[in-house]
Write an enzyme that holds these catalytic residues in place. Structure first.
Site, mmCIF file in Angstrom:
data_model
loop_
_atom_site.group_PDB
_atom_site.id
_atom_site.type_symbol
_atom_site.label_atom_id
_atom_site.label_comp_id
_atom_site.label_asym_id
_atom_site.label_seq_id
_atom_site.Cartn_x
_atom_site.Cartn_y
_atom_site.Cartn_z
ATOM 1 N N GLU A 52 32.812 19.928 -14.888
ATOM 2 C CA GLU A 52 33.222 20.601 -13.657
ATOM 3 C C GLU A 52 34.129 19.692 -12.836
ATOM 4 O O GLU A 52 33.827 18.515 -12.619
ATOM 5 C CB GLU A 52 31.979 20.993 -12.861
ATOM 6 C CG GLU A 52 32.277 21.869 -11.656
ATOM 7 C CD GLU A 52 31.008 22.281 -10.943
ATOM 8 O OE1 GLU A 52 31.100 22.740 -9.792
ATOM 9 O OE2 GLU A 52 29.928 22.139 -11.546
ATOM 10 N N ALA A 53 35.229 20.246 -12.369
ATOM 11 C CA ALA A 53 36.226 19.446 -11.657
ATOM 12 C C ALA A 53 35.675 18.885 -10.351
ATOM 13 O O ALA A 53 35.990 17.747 -9.971
ATOM 14 C CB ALA A 53 37.472 20.287 -11.385
#
Length: 1533
Positions: free
Chosen positions: A694-695
């Site tokens: 996840e960024a």
């Protein structure tokens, strides 16, 4: 004649050779223009030739060569070598001359002159140019250049070469063998191999001088600064893939002539350097390309990238050592070059450059040895770059690269020791072990090479201990020892395939580890098996790990022997001896405590990986986390606990919760980024976890990293945001460059452009961003563990971290002493022995190769030795069980078992090993004794068991009686010849059962096989197996006895079928032999022996096995004979067991009565003085009585009783049992024909016992032991000092008293006095009279005397009186016997009258006496009719005189005894009336004097006085005869 000038002669010879070559070149030169013009013009010789001629004229005038400048005679040769106008042949001759002068070392002059000459020589040779001729001739010249290069280094003046000279020589040597001028020309294999050989020589020379060099501060001086200043990745893939080399092209190139027409046209003869021909001067370094993304094709001779070749070329005279000789700088550059060769992939004809580099590195390490540890700059290179290169070569190269990498790694460990132990751990774990296990698709050859590499490490002294202590016992490190041992064990098992080299190598590795552990078994006591394990406190160990410190017990204790290692530990040998022992113990306990903590943390990691919440709960239970979770504590757990899932860590660190945000910051704060480059810092950070996908999580993690890095390294970045942005950009770049789905890759310009203005509006340096791009593009950011199982290169951060860890406090390595530490060695052995024994057993089972079998068996012996030293007893049972399978050929059920065993070499070797373990380490055997006994039984059934196994002692007189049926009597030690004969007999008997084939003579082959069998059994030393049982520990001894007891099988089965009786006999003999050998511990083993004997001797025991029962009975007697005299405390147990013989079935006892009697006689003859209890003597005497029933045993039984019936055997405990046995024997033979002879012997015994009891009672009544002069002394210490034992020898409650013994003897004599034979009755009465009458000194008292008369003498008179009526005709002597008995009764009664009269029972005794006398008068016997009344008359007179017989005499019931007496007396004789007393002058009313009981002395005087007075009265009244009889009665006593 003066001595010849040898140097001048040598120079003259070389000058002549060069001049000749130059003159020949004029005639045959390929480019002769210059020489032809000179000849045609006749203007003199060439200047070079002129110099040689001038020198030739001068050399013989030089006598003191030390004053001659070497350049004066060496200069012309160097000019020829440097000149580009000379042809190859001329240059070759000049090179040969210089090489000879260097080899002979003709250089004179001062040191400065020699240094200058060496410098000029090195420069001339490295810049050598010559006109090319043909390829073959040019190769010869180049080869001669190589020789001169080596000669420059080897000669004594080589030490004066400068750093630049050494670098130039090294560079030239490499380039000659690996680069050519023409592109299309193939490489010369001869030059390549010669170049590599000389490179090796030069490396050895350079690094051999390392020990003489002082420690020099070079930049960089530490591993961290090296990491920061040197890029970590190789050249990017877009750069030219040139082969690594020291410098670019231009030197050492033969000048190529112009095209063929050039000579005729008069054009230049030499090719200019700029055109690629002869390049003068040092080669130029490769220019740095400003754009790595758009490199163009380079010329083949372009130098390698900077990072692959740390050696730098310098212009001539640019420093680098001056006149002082080369130093550490040249060594460092040469080492860097060698490491770059190892890391290079190579291409084309030189694809094996990494193999060359590995060989050079190994040679350098061997030459430098321990001197590397003195120079930190070299250590930094070896700790990091060298290992990275080794791993790359081993993982990506071929088989030679793998083998070379293993050898180089071994050389690194041998040179640097514990300083590189962490690197060795990583190299073996991530490179060698996967290949050795076969997980990589590289083939069997690679697996064998990896196993050989691992084996080499295992063979190093102290390596396995160092690995266990410093790797396996450290929480943050892998379990290398256990992993390697498990791999070797697994690999040694041939699964569904035949035994191969891989399996044997694995086996050899296991045995190498065992051999290393066995070195600690000499001269040092083993670990106590009962010692408790180390108590572990987990929290201090965990806190020490988190803080980077050693555990508390190790903080002040160091475990080293010799080399102090990287951590600066002090050797315990420098301390006092007492302190050294405590230090060793503390260090061992600390290591084992951390090992235990490591196991608990591994369990915590397993819980965490399944569910991190459960992992936290488990840590709270262990006390490592508080009940309320603390962010810092959780961060430390995520950072330092090994085995955690890095994916889960990354997910937790990226969480947006407040708690996990605190955990993230605390986690990042545990890193030390100071001094690390940005590239290295982010790699180290991302190595500890896997970035989540996840960024937003990545964003939070990079933001935390940016803050921490900027706080620790603020020099380059102006704020934390700049670090955060660049870090995020690096993550994107890493994905872009290494994701196969991204087709268009980011260029370096794009990367630089993307990061413009991020540093507070300013740009970061382009070179910094470019280097960062190159590093990321070349090496993907990955977790090292992900590359372990694959072929991808390992992350450079791994080696950098290991280099840093080795210098940290926890990197201090413990060096165990050569003899090891017992607790640690035992812990290692417990983890190793199981897989080792299993692997060795499988290999032994499947291999028939003698060398392999011998190696496997030696390994089992080695394992047994270590197990015995450390008291790991379960190992020995496993070994014996494994080896017992190979003795299966010794099976009586198999046809020709002895032959089959003799033909099987493996079975014989295994059997010898089997018994060797049992002999040497029997005290560690438990259940294994059953296997040993099983094999012994099979040997017995085959007739191969040596007789000495069951014989008690060598030379025992009755050894023949003890031999088992299948083993004929012999000496204790069986010879091989006797075993062979019995083996042949067994073979023939088996063959006879098969149909008569045994009637034929055994073949030669079978005879040889039987002989080998016999020799094998003889060499097994079976005699010592049981003879040495006295040295066994208690547990092993008991198990041996149990094994012998249970080996024959259930006794019920033997009793029912009769099968196995011979086996049971053998086992019984073994049990008895073991009991005899362990006489000092008899009480420990005897309960088992008693149980076994009871099962055999009981009436419910074997019915059809009388031989077994006989052997048990005789064996028990032998044990008693041997052990009773040895230890007094065993007598009771032995004699209680002897009572088992009384339970033997009568039929069986009857068969062996004679032998039992013989053994019993031997027992009482030799051990009577040691039987001191009534129970013991009762058992012995009952046994004698039982055996006396057999006619053949009766005489022997009497002999045994005769021994007991006299001192020293006769004693209070033995008196009553012996008396009972003697009487029983006498009565049993009374009615037999000729039995009176035996009865006479019995009477003799009774007489002896009578004498003894009177003497013994007299001594006892006197208040002490029997006087010494009365009985013979016993010299044995601690035994009886007289012929009769002391009354205090046994407690009063268990010892027969004198009155008891006297009473029993009196009764026995009375019973014997009724014997049918008159002379026996007479003898018995004589003994009885002596016993009764002589007991006055015993002080028995009236009660005892009255009891004896009432129970024995009075019934005897009555019985004889009754017998007189029945046997008067058949036995005329019965009347005389009765008269003697009457006289005895009267004498006894009168002698003890006063004590008797004082007893309440006297009236009854008197009445019984009168009754018995009355019975005597019933038969019509004139002799008795006169004797009985006369005897009664005398008694009445004495009783009246003593005041006993008075008118007032009544009994307890008031009945008048006066009336009774005269009533009975008148019945006997009418003349016996009360008036007799008055006539005799006896006053009836005279009261009895007040005598005390037993006061017989005064009574005797009074009786005698009264008798004399009454005698006078009788004479006065004319009754002289009656008075005389009375006086005689009074004086009898």
């Amino acid at each position: 004649m003066s001595a010849p000038n040898w140097i001048a002669l040598l120079l003259n010879q070389e000058l002549a050779a060069v001049i000749t070559a130059m003159r020949q070149n004029v005639k045959w030169a390929l480019v002769p223009n210059r020489y032809l013009r000179a000849h045609e013009k006749d203007s003199g010789d060439d200047p070079l030739l002129e110099d040689f001629k001038l020198l030739r004229r001068r050399i013989f005038h030089w006598h003191d060569w030390s004053l001659v400048d070497p350049l004066e005679y060496l200069g012309p040769f160097l000019e020829v070598i440097r000149s580009p106008e000379t042809s190859g042949p001329i240059t070759g001759v000049a090179l040969s001359s210089v090489c000879r002068m260097l080899d002979e070392y003709t250089l004179g002059g001062s040191g400065a002159d020699i240094a200058e000459v060496m410098r000029l020589t090195a420069e001339a040779v490295t810049q050598c140019k010559f006109e090319a001729t043909d390829p073959a001739a040019d190769e010869v010249v180049l080869y001669k250049i190589l020789q001169v290069l080596l000669a420059c280094m080897k000669c004594p003046g080589g030490k004066l070469l400068t750093n630049d000279n050494v670098v130039s020589l090294f560079q030239a040597c490499f380039r000659i063998g690996h680069y050519q001028t023409d592109r299309g020309k193939g490489m010369s294999e001869l030059l390549t191999q010669a170049s590599r050989m000389i490179l090796g020589e030069m490396v050895a020379l350079i690094f051999a001088r390392l020990g003489e060099m002082p420690e020099t501060a070079l930049t960089p001086t530490t591993a961290r600064s090296l990491v920061a200043s040197r890029p970590l990745s190789p050249a990017p893939s877009a750069a030219p893939s040139a082969t690594p080399m020291l410098a670019g092209p231009g030197a050492l190139e033969p000048a190529r002539s112009a095209e063929p027409g050039a000579a005729a046209s008069g054009k230049g003869a030499a090719v200019p350097a700029e055109n690629g021909g002869a390049a003068a001067g040092p080669p130029a370094e490769a220019a740095a390309d400003g754009d790595m993304g758009s490199g163009s094709a380079a010329a083949p001779l372009t130098g390698p990238p900077e990072h692959l070749s740390p050696i730098r070329s310098r212009p001539a005279g640019s420093g680098g050592g001056g006149g002082g000789g080369h130093g550490l700088e040249s060594v460092a550059e040469a080492l860097g070059f060698v490491v770059s060769l190892v890391a290079s992939a190579g291409e084309g004809a030189h694809a094996d450059l990494n193999v060359l580099g590995l060989g050079l590195l190994t040679r350098a390490l061997a030459a430098g040895g321990n001197a590397f540890s003195r120079h930190e700059a070299l250590l930094a290179l070896l700790r990091e770059d060298a290992w990275a290169a080794l791993a790359a070569a081993a993982r990506t190269g071929g088989l030679p690269a793998l083998a070379g990498a293993c050898q180089a790694a071994l050389a690194l460990y041998c040179s640097l020791g514990s300083a590189v132990l962490l690197q060795v751990d990583a190299f073996l774990t991530m490179v060698v072990l996967p290949v050795a296990e076969g997980r990589t698709a590289t083939g069997t050859a690679h697996q064998e090479a990896a196993l050989e590499g691992l084996l080499d490490f295992c063979n190093q002294a102290g390596f396995v201990r160092a690995v266990f202590l410093n790797v396996d016992c450290r929480i943050e490190r892998a379990n290398l020892f256990e992993t390697a041992a498990g791999l070797l064990s697994k690999t040694a098992f041939p699964v569904n395939r035949p035994l191969a080299a891989v399996h044997l190598l694995a086996l050899e590795g296991l045995l190498a580890i065992m051999s290393s552990l066995s070195r600690g078994c000499a001269g040092q006591s083993g670990h106590d098996a009962d010692e408790s394990d180390v108590d572990i406190a987990l929290l201090p160990v965990w806190e020490a790990l988190c803080s980077g410190r050693l555990p508390p017990p190790m903080a002040n204790g160091h475990l080293q022997d010799g080399d102090t290692g990287a951590g600066g530990y002090e050797s315990p040998h420098s301390r006092a001896a007492a302190r050294a022992e405590s230090v060793l113990a503390a260090a061992a306990d600390a290591a084992l405590a951390e090992k235990a903590a490591k196991a608990r943390l591994a369990l915590a990691a397993d819980h965490f990986n399944r569910d991190y919440k459960k992992g936290f709960q488990f840590l709270q239970a262990l006390g490592l986390l508080a009940e309320e979770l603390d962010a810092a504590a959780v961060a430390r757990f995520l950072r330092f606990c090994p085995g955690l899932s890095k994916s889960i860590i990354g997910e937790l660190l990226g969480e947006n919760e407040d708690f996990f945000l605190e955990v993230l910051d605390a986690f990042t704060a545990t890193f030390d980024f100071a001094g690390l480059s940005f590239d290295m810092a982010i790699r180290v950070y991302l190595e500890s976890f896997r970035l989540p996908g996840e960024a937003q999580k990545i964003n939070r993690i990079m933001e935390s990293f940016g803050k921490a890095y900027h706080a620790q390294c603020p020099a380059l970045f102006k704020n934390a945001d700049a670090v955060y942005i660049l870090a995020y950009s690096v993550i994107l770049l890493n994905t872009d460059q290494h994701n196969s789905q991204v087709k268009k890759k980011m260029t370096v310009d794009e990367f630089v452009r993307n990061n413009r203005g991020i540093n507070s509006g300013e740009d970061l340096p382009r070179e910094f961003l470019r280097a960062l791009y190159v590093s990321i593009a070349a090496d993907e950011i990955r977790i090292s563990s992900e590359a372990q199982a694959g072929s991808a290169p390992l992350s450079p951060v791994l080696w950098a971290q290991l280099a840093l860890q080795s210098q940290a406090p926890r990197g201090a390595m413990l060096q165990p002493p050569a003899h090891g530490v017992p607790r640690v060695d035992r812990e290692m052995f417990r983890r190793l022995w199981g897989p080792t024994v299993a692997a060795v057993s499988v290999v032994l089972d499947q291999s028939e190769e003698p060398s392999t079998v011998r190696e496997a068996l030696d390994g089992l012996l080695l394992t047994a030795r270590i197990a015995a030293h450390h008291h790991v007893d379960e190992v020995m049972d496993s070994l014996v069980e494994s080896l017992s399978r190979f003795t299966a050929l010794l099976n009586p059920a198999l046809p020709r078992a002895a032959v089959a065993f003799g033909e099987n070499e493996k079975a014989r070797a295994a059997t010898q090993t089997f018994f060797a373990i049992a002999n040497r380490y029997g005290d560690s055997l438990r259940s294994g004794w059953r296997n040993v006994l099983d094999c012994v039984i099979r040997l017995h059934r085959l007739g191969l068991l040596p007789p000495g196994v069951v014989l008690l002692e060598a030379g025992e007189p009755d050894a023949g009686k003890l031999a088992l049926p299948r083993a004929p009597a012999s000496r204790r030690t069986a010879s091989a010849t006797s075993i062979i004969s019995r083996a042949f007999s067994s073979l023939i008997s088996i063959e006879s059962a098969d149909g008569g084939a045994a009637q034929e003579a055994a073949s030669d082959r079978e005879a040889a096989a039987v002989q080998r069998t016999a020799a094998c059994i003889a060499g097994c030393r079976l005699e010592d197996l049981f003879a040495d049982s006295k040295f066994l520990r208690a547990e092993a001894l008991l198990e041996l006895v149990r094994a012998a007891m249970y080996a024959p099988g259930p006794l019920g089965r033997i009793a029912a079928t009769g099968e196995g009786s011979d086996t049971a006999e053998l086992c019984l003999e073994l049990v008895i032999a073991v009991a005899l050998r362990n006489r000092d511990r008899l009480l420990m083993v005897w309960p088992l022996v008693h149980e076994y004997l009871a099962a055999i001797l009981s009436p419910e025991g074997p019915r059809g096995a009388s031989a077994l029962v006989a052997r048990a009975a005789l064996g028990l007697l032998r044990v008693c004979q041997r052990l009773l005299p040895y230890k007094e405390d065993t007598a009771d147990a032995l004699l209680r067991s002897l009572g088992l013989m009384l339970l033997v079935r009568q039929s069986t006892a009857w068969e062996i009565s004679q032998r039992l009697a013989t053994e019993t006689l031997a027992l009482v003859s030799g051990s009577a003085a040691y039987i001191r209890t009534l129970h013991g003597w009762s058992t012995v005497c009952k046994l004698i009585s039982m055996t006396s029933m057999h006619p053949d045993a009766f005489a022997i039984a009497l002999d045994a009783l005769a021994v007991i019936a006299r001192p020293p055997a006769l004693a209070p405990p033995s008196f009553l049992p012996c008396l009972e046995a003697v009487v029983a024997v006498a009565e049993r033979n009374a009615s037999k024909e000729g039995g009176w002879e035996h009865t006479e012997r019995a009477l003799e015994m009774l007489d002896s016992m009578s004498v003894w009891v009177l003497r013994y009672g007299e001594a006892a009544a006197a208040g002490g032991p029997v006087a010494a002069e009365a009985l013979p002394a016993d010299p044995a210490p601690g035994l009886l000092t007289a012929g009769l034992p002391d009354v205090r020898a046994e407690p009063a409650e268990t010892q027969a008293t004198v009155p008891d013994m006297w009473m029993a003897l009196v009764k026995a004599l009375a019973r014997t006095s009724t014997h049918p034979q008159e002379h026996i009755r007479a003898q018995a009465l004589v003994t009885l009279q002596r016993t009764v009458v002589g007991s006055e000194a015993l002080g028995l008292g009236g009660e005892r005397w009255g009891g004896a008369l009432d129970a024995a003498v009075v019934p005897l008179v009555a019985q004889l009186a009754g017998a007189l009526t029945a046997r008067s005709r058949t036995d005329p002597g019965i009347e005389r016997t009765l008269r003697a008995a009457v006289l005895l009764l009267c004498k006894a009664l009168l002698q003890f009258l006063l004590p008797l009269a004082a007893e309440p029972a006297f009236p009854a005794l008197w009445a019984a006496t009168l009754g018995a006398l009355g019975e005597c008068t019933k038969p019509r016997s004139e002799e008795l009719a006169e004797a009985v009344p006369e005897a009664l008359k005398n008694m009445l007179l004495v009783m009246a005189a003593q005041g006993v017989l008075t008118p007032a005499w009544t009994d307890a019931d008031g009945r008048s005894l006066w009336d009774l007496t005269w009533s009975r007396a008148r019945g006997i004789s009418s003349g016996l009336q009360p008036q007799l007393l008055a006539v005799s002058g006896v006053a009836p009313a005279m009261p009895p004097p007040p005598y005390a009981a037993g006061d017989l002395g005064a009574a005797r005087e009074d009786v005698t006085g009264i008798g004399l007075n009454q005698g006078r009265a009788h004479r006065e009244h004319g009754e002289i005869a009656s008075a005389a009889a009375f006086v005689a009665a009074g004086q009898q006593t």
